[in-house]
Design a protein around this motif. Structure first.
Motif: not given
Length: 488
Positions: A326-343
């Motif tokens: 969770s590099p952006s600090g967001e903790n979304p509900p389960h089922g989606a992953i944070d790829v902000s630092t990859c994009k």
């Protein structure tokens, strides 16, 4: 009358065939695996090299876009009215060709460093729609710009707001499918970012246009630099990633979340188990662990299916070990992953299409999601013996975090939700040529057992014949000796 020489030959041949048959029966499985592993190990002269360097299996990439039908309602105070509504467009199908560019073999060919050149050609006959279809969706560059500088001073945010007003930036964009995929489109905010001094933004944006696959077609560098174990010296590392972009771990994620491991994509370990496999994906800059699901049969070949289950995109609440994903600090509900630092630090989140296997809150925040396990699953089918992929369907959806940014006139009072943009599927299946070779390969062990069992049986039969004649010969000799005694 059988001579002594014939007795010896019969006994020798029978004994040899019996012994050889029994020994080969006992060692055949290990011997076959040894020879197979030798053929699988990647080298410039190995059989597997041609299959790997210029992938002969047909691969297709499908795009499906979510057309936003009520963008003018997004600021309506009524939650039911402003809820984004979508109609899916597509699929838009492209045939993919893959070639490797070898940069070097290392440490006596134990690893190989290479680039992956992928080329796509549109297939109108397999598609539903034209590349000139217009899609209405979220203005990603605007959302990304506000997110990237969210911690910057108020003065900087004010300057961006003024720029958005001057450039008449809108929360929506209407562009053709060809622009959203490979061709890209010009955006004033990207032009503005290009004029900023180096180091002003936390990331360097390497594009002059915006498009999800812009600059990717016919590029050997987009997917990065791979370093992969060839299997030489240790077949248990065959086809596994050693480094990516000369790093392991990568800087994309913290701690162990940045480890580079798992298959590079084409090769998996021979004789896979019924537990799990791992696959490194450059699209999300991380490794995915896929558990075993079931035994399958593809074109008459027995295989194991591994899939993306409901836990593969767990958040840190359900799986605390995922804290570093969770590099952006967001903790979304389960089922989606944070790829902000990859994009490039954009607030991008990856899920399965239509939020399949995800928390219901994702689908409740929008309209038009219809998850279907027959269409939206991620799975890989591997041959039970060689580990060669028989069939692959890799489906992922790109979502953008929409939320209110009070500093910007066009982004004020936005609802917070994970906005679905499009989903894509990469699919491949063995053709008749590769399938026939795998079927032949899988028949060899059984044929070997039959051959060596037959050899042992023939040897045993010869020994039985030898024993019969030998006993008969000894009986006749005793009878002759008894007659001579009687005669005297």
């Amino acid at each position: 009358m059988v001579s002594k020489c014939q007795f010896g030959t019969l006994a020798g041949v029978g004994g040899f065939l019996t012994l050889a048959g029994v020994v080969f029966l006992a060692c055949w499985s290990a011997l076959f695996d040894f020879v197979l592993n030798k053929q699988l190990v990647l080298s410039p002269t190995s059989y597997s090299f041609d299959l790997w360097a210029d992938v002969p299996i047909p691969v297709y990439l499908e795009f499906n876009f979510f057309n936003w039908t009520n963008p003018d309602d997004i600021l309506d105070p009524d939650p039911d009215v402003r809820r984004p509504k979508f109609v899916e467009l597509g699929p838009y199908v492209f045939k993919e060709f893959r070639k490797k560019v070898v940069l070097g073999w290392h440490e006596n060919n134990e690893t190989v460093t290479f680039l992956q050149n992928r080329t796509w050609h549109f297939e109108p006959g397999l598609s539903r729609g034209s590349l000139d279809d217009v899609v209405t969706t979220l203005n990603v560059p605007a959302i990304a710009a506000a997110f990237v500088i969210r911690d910057y001073p108020t003065l900087v945010k004010g300057a961006l707001n003024a720029a958005m007003i001057l450039l008449q930036t809108n929360i929506r964009v209407d562009r053709k499918v060809r622009e959203f995929t490979f061709e890209g489109y010009e955006d004033p905010l990207l032009d503005l970012a290009a004029f900023l001094p180096d180091g002003f933004l936390p990331v360097t944006i390497p594009f002059d246009k915006f498009g999800w696959f812009y600059t990717r077609n016919m590029s050997a560098t987009y997917d990065g630099i791979f370093n992969m174990w060839t299997g030489k010296g240790n077949i248990q590392r065959f086809g596994q990633m050693a480094e990516w972009n000369y790093e392991n771990p990568t800087s994309t994620y913290k701690s162990y979340c940045g480890w580079v491991n798992g298959s590079a994509g084409e090769f998996f370990l021979p004789k896979p188990n019924k537990e799990s496999i791992s696959l490194f994906s450059t699209d999300i800059c991380r490794t995915l662990k896929m558990p075993f699901k079931e035994e399958v049969e593809v074109d008459g070949i027995k295989g194991y299916r591994y899939w993306g289950d409901e836990y593969i995109f767990d958040n840190l609440t359900r799986n605390p070990d995922n804290w570093c994903f969770s590099p952006s600090g967001e903790n979304p509900p389960h089922g989606a992953i944070d790829v902000s630092t990859c994009k490039w630090n954009t607030p991008a989140f990856v899920s399965f299409p239509h939020f399949f296997n995800a928390d219901p809150s994702y689908r409740e925040a929008v309209e038009g999601m219809n998850p279907d396990p027959k269409v939206h699953q991620l799975y890989v089918d591997l041959d039970q013996r060689s580990g060669i992929p028989l069939q692959v369907e890799a489906s992922m959806q790109i979502n953008m975090l929409m939320q209110s940014y009070p500093e910007y006139e066009i982004l004020r009072n936005l609802p917070k939700l994970y906005f679905p943009l499009f989903w894509f599927k990469e699919r491949a299946r063995i053709d008749d040529d590769i399938g026939s070779k795998i079927r032949l390969l899988n028949r060899v062990p059984g044929a070997g057992y039959v051959m060596f069992a037959t050899m042992a049986c023939i040897g045993a039969a010869l020994l039985a014949i030898f024993a019969y004649y030998y006993i008969d010969f000894r009986r006749q000799r005793r009878s002759e000796a008894d007659l001579k005694l009687v005669g005297t």
